[in-house]
Design an enzyme around this catalytic site. Structure first.
Site, PDB file in Angstrom:
ATOM      1  N   PHE A  66       0.826  -1.213   0.000  1.00 46.75           N
ATOM      2  CA  PHE A  66       0.000   0.000   0.000  1.00 46.75           C
ATOM      3  C   PHE A  66       0.862   1.266   0.000  1.00 46.75           C
ATOM      4  O   PHE A  66       0.450   2.305  -0.529  1.00 46.75           O
ATOM      5  CB  PHE A  66      -0.919  -0.014   1.229  1.00 46.75           C
ATOM      6  CG  PHE A  66      -1.970   1.059   1.231  1.00 46.75           C
ATOM      7  CD1 PHE A  66      -3.098   0.950   0.432  1.00 46.75           C
ATOM      8  CD2 PHE A  66      -1.838   2.188   2.032  1.00 46.75           C
ATOM      9  CE1 PHE A  66      -4.071   1.941   0.425  1.00 46.75           C
ATOM     10  CE2 PHE A  66      -2.804   3.182   2.039  1.00 46.75           C
ATOM     11  CZ  PHE A  66      -3.927   3.059   1.223  1.00 46.75           C
ATOM     12  N   GLU A  67       2.066   1.166   0.575  1.00 46.67           N
ATOM     13  CA  GLU A  67       2.959   2.330   0.664  1.00 46.67           C
ATOM     14  C   GLU A  67       3.820   2.514  -0.595  1.00 46.67           C
ATOM     15  O   GLU A  67       4.594   3.489  -0.675  1.00 46.67           O
ATOM     16  CB  GLU A  67       3.876   2.201   1.893  1.00 46.67           C
ATOM     17  CG  GLU A  67       3.195   2.480   3.230  1.00 46.67           C
ATOM     18  CD  GLU A  67       2.221   1.405   3.684  1.00 46.67           C
ATOM     19  OE1 GLU A  67       2.535   0.210   3.507  1.00 46.67           O
ATOM     20  OE2 GLU A  67       1.127   1.757   4.177  1.00 46.67           O
ATOM     21  N   VAL A  90       1.013  -9.238  -2.785  1.00 47.08           N
ATOM     22  CA  VAL A  90      -0.227  -9.207  -2.008  1.00 47.08           C
ATOM     23  C   VAL A  90      -0.906 -10.568  -2.189  1.00 47.08           C
ATOM     24  O   VAL A  90      -1.179 -10.991  -3.314  1.00 47.08           O
ATOM     25  CB  VAL A  90      -1.161  -8.078  -2.463  1.00 47.08           C
ATOM     26  CG1 VAL A  90      -2.284  -7.894  -1.438  1.00 47.08           C
ATOM     27  CG2 VAL A  90      -0.408  -6.769  -2.639  1.00 47.08           C
ATOM     28  N   THR A  95      -9.960 -11.348   4.068  1.00 46.18           N
ATOM     29  CA  THR A  95     -10.476  -9.988   4.190  1.00 46.18           C
ATOM     30  C   THR A  95     -10.478  -9.293   2.827  1.00 46.18           C
ATOM     31  O   THR A  95      -9.941  -9.807   1.846  1.00 46.18           O
ATOM     32  CB  THR A  95      -9.608  -9.153   5.147  1.00 46.18           C
ATOM     33  OG1 THR A  95      -8.386  -8.848   4.483  1.00 46.18           O
ATOM     34  CG2 THR A  95      -9.334  -9.883   6.427  1.00 46.18           C
ATOM     35  N   HIS A  97      -8.869  -6.660   2.341  1.00 40.36           N
ATOM     36  CA  HIS A  97      -7.604  -5.946   2.224  1.00 40.36           C
ATOM     37  C   HIS A  97      -7.026  -6.099   0.821  1.00 40.36           C
ATOM     38  O   HIS A  97      -6.461  -5.175   0.258  1.00 40.36           O
ATOM     39  CB  HIS A  97      -6.577  -6.526   3.227  1.00 40.36           C
ATOM     40  CG  HIS A  97      -6.377  -5.680   4.434  1.00 40.36           C
ATOM     41  ND1 HIS A  97      -6.906  -5.994   5.650  1.00 40.36           N
ATOM     42  CD2 HIS A  97      -5.693  -4.536   4.597  1.00 40.36           C
ATOM     43  CE1 HIS A  97      -6.560  -5.073   6.529  1.00 40.36           C
ATOM     44  NE2 HIS A  97      -5.829  -4.177   5.923  1.00 40.36           N
ATOM     45  N   PHE A 122       4.634  -1.493 -12.310  1.00 44.78           N
ATOM     46  CA  PHE A 122       3.817  -2.295 -11.384  1.00 44.78           C
ATOM     47  C   PHE A 122       4.384  -3.718 -11.321  1.00 44.78           C
ATOM     48  O   PHE A 122       4.048  -4.576 -12.131  1.00 44.78           O
ATOM     49  CB  PHE A 122       2.375  -2.306 -11.891  1.00 44.78           C
ATOM     50  CG  PHE A 122       1.388  -3.006 -10.990  1.00 44.78           C
ATOM     51  CD1 PHE A 122       0.813  -2.351  -9.919  1.00 44.78           C
ATOM     52  CD2 PHE A 122       1.012  -4.318 -11.233  1.00 44.78           C
ATOM     53  CE1 PHE A 122      -0.124  -2.990  -9.105  1.00 44.78           C
ATOM     54  CE2 PHE A 122       0.076  -4.972 -10.426  1.00 44.78           C
ATOM     55  CZ  PHE A 122      -0.484  -4.299  -9.355  1.00 44.78           C
TER      56      PHE A 122
HETATM   57  C1  DLZ Z   1      -2.373  -5.257   5.871  1.00 43.08           C
HETATM   58  C2  DLZ Z   1      -1.760  -6.043   4.774  1.00 43.08           C
HETATM   59  C3  DLZ Z   1      -2.286  -7.296   4.421  1.00 43.08           C
HETATM   60  C4  DLZ Z   1      -3.472  -7.913   5.103  1.00 43.08           C
HETATM   61  N1  DLZ Z   1      -1.735  -8.032   3.447  1.00 43.08           N
HETATM   62  C5  DLZ Z   1      -0.665  -7.532   2.765  1.00 43.08           C
HETATM   63  C6  DLZ Z   1      -0.076  -8.274   1.721  1.00 43.08           C
HETATM   64  O1  DLZ Z   1      -0.443  -9.417   1.404  1.00 43.08           O
HETATM   65  N2  DLZ Z   1       0.951  -7.705   1.047  1.00 43.08           N
HETATM   66  C7  DLZ Z   1       1.428  -6.446   1.337  1.00 43.08           C
HETATM   67  O2  DLZ Z   1       2.360  -5.963   0.655  1.00 43.08           O
HETATM   68  N3  DLZ Z   1       0.918  -5.724   2.353  1.00 43.08           N
HETATM   69  C8  DLZ Z   1      -0.122  -6.247   3.074  1.00 43.08           C
HETATM   70  N4  DLZ Z   1      -0.669  -5.531   4.100  1.00 43.08           N
HETATM   71  C9  DLZ Z   1      -0.012  -4.250   4.508  1.00 43.08           C
HETATM   72  C10 DLZ Z   1      -0.446  -3.030   3.683  1.00 43.08           C
HETATM   73  O3  DLZ Z   1       0.172  -3.016   2.403  1.00 43.08           O
HETATM   74  C11 DLZ Z   1      -0.045  -1.723   4.416  1.00 43.08           C
HETATM   75  O4  DLZ Z   1       1.320  -1.767   4.725  1.00 43.08           O
HETATM   76  C12 DLZ Z   1      -0.841  -1.514   5.699  1.00 43.08           C
HETATM   77  O5  DLZ Z   1      -2.237  -1.595   5.465  1.00 43.08           O
HETATM   78  C13 DLZ Z   1      -0.503  -0.128   6.336  1.00 43.08           C
HETATM   79  O6  DLZ Z   1      -0.868   0.934   5.457  1.00 43.08           O
END
Ligand code: DLZ
Length: 163
Positions: A66-67, A90, A95, A97, A122
């Protein structure tokens, strides 16, 4: 699956332009670090194999995928990177998410590409499970990090021809 028919990891090296005059930023997510470090190794070795100088590749970590867009923006604003390669993994869970993160990163990176007129690649694996991620980070489906590096080089070559 598209990558079964066209996997950029199978590229012909003789058709890839030299990357020797370009600088690259790599932003890599720490979540699923086993996978993202393999993506990063793939990206760096592919850039170097195609002429990039190791000192012209700057690598920075962000906590999760996400960052990636904000980390990439900062890297682009405060370095001489011609292209920024964003690497994450990811994994689909129970969830929502997964969708929030994948959609946000994809939208964030395309917005940056257009507004900065610079490739923000990407290189994020979006898989159902860890095995699929392993297969795409140096396993039987190649390495998405290699593909991201090749995409960055190809886009910079296109920019050189057009802009
Ligand atoms: C919270 C989260 C979850 C559930 N899964 C992943 C993932 O599979 N891969 C990933 O890179 N990051 C995940 N995160 C973290 C989010 O990217 C982010 O760091 C948090 O929601 C804080 O903003």
């Amino acid at each position: 699956m598209a990558t079964a028919l066209k996997n950029l990891s199978d590229y012909d090296p003789s058709k890839i332009p030299s990357a020797e005059n370009w600088s690259f930023g790599i932003v890599v997510a720490e979540w699923n670090e086993e996978i993202t470090s393999a993506l990063c190794e793939g990206a760096v070795s592919t850039l170097v194999a195609n002429g990039a100088k190791r000192e012209n590749i700057k690598i920075h970590a962000v906590p999760g995928s996400f960052e990636l867009p904000l980390g990439a923006r900062w890297l682009a604003d405060h370095s001489d990177a011609d292209a920024v390669i964003c690497l994450g993994c990811v994994i689909q869970g129970e969830t929502r998410h997964f969708e929030f993160i994948c959609n946000s990163v994809a939208q964030g990176l395309i917005d940056l590409s257009i507004s900065c007129s610079k490739p923000f690649i990407f290189g994020v694996l979006t898989t159902d499970n860890i095995d699929q991620a392993r297969e795409r980070s140096g396993g039987k489906h190649g390495n998405k990090g290699d593909e991201a590096a090749i995409t960055a080089i190809k886009m910079l070559a296109l920019k050189k021809r057009l802009v």
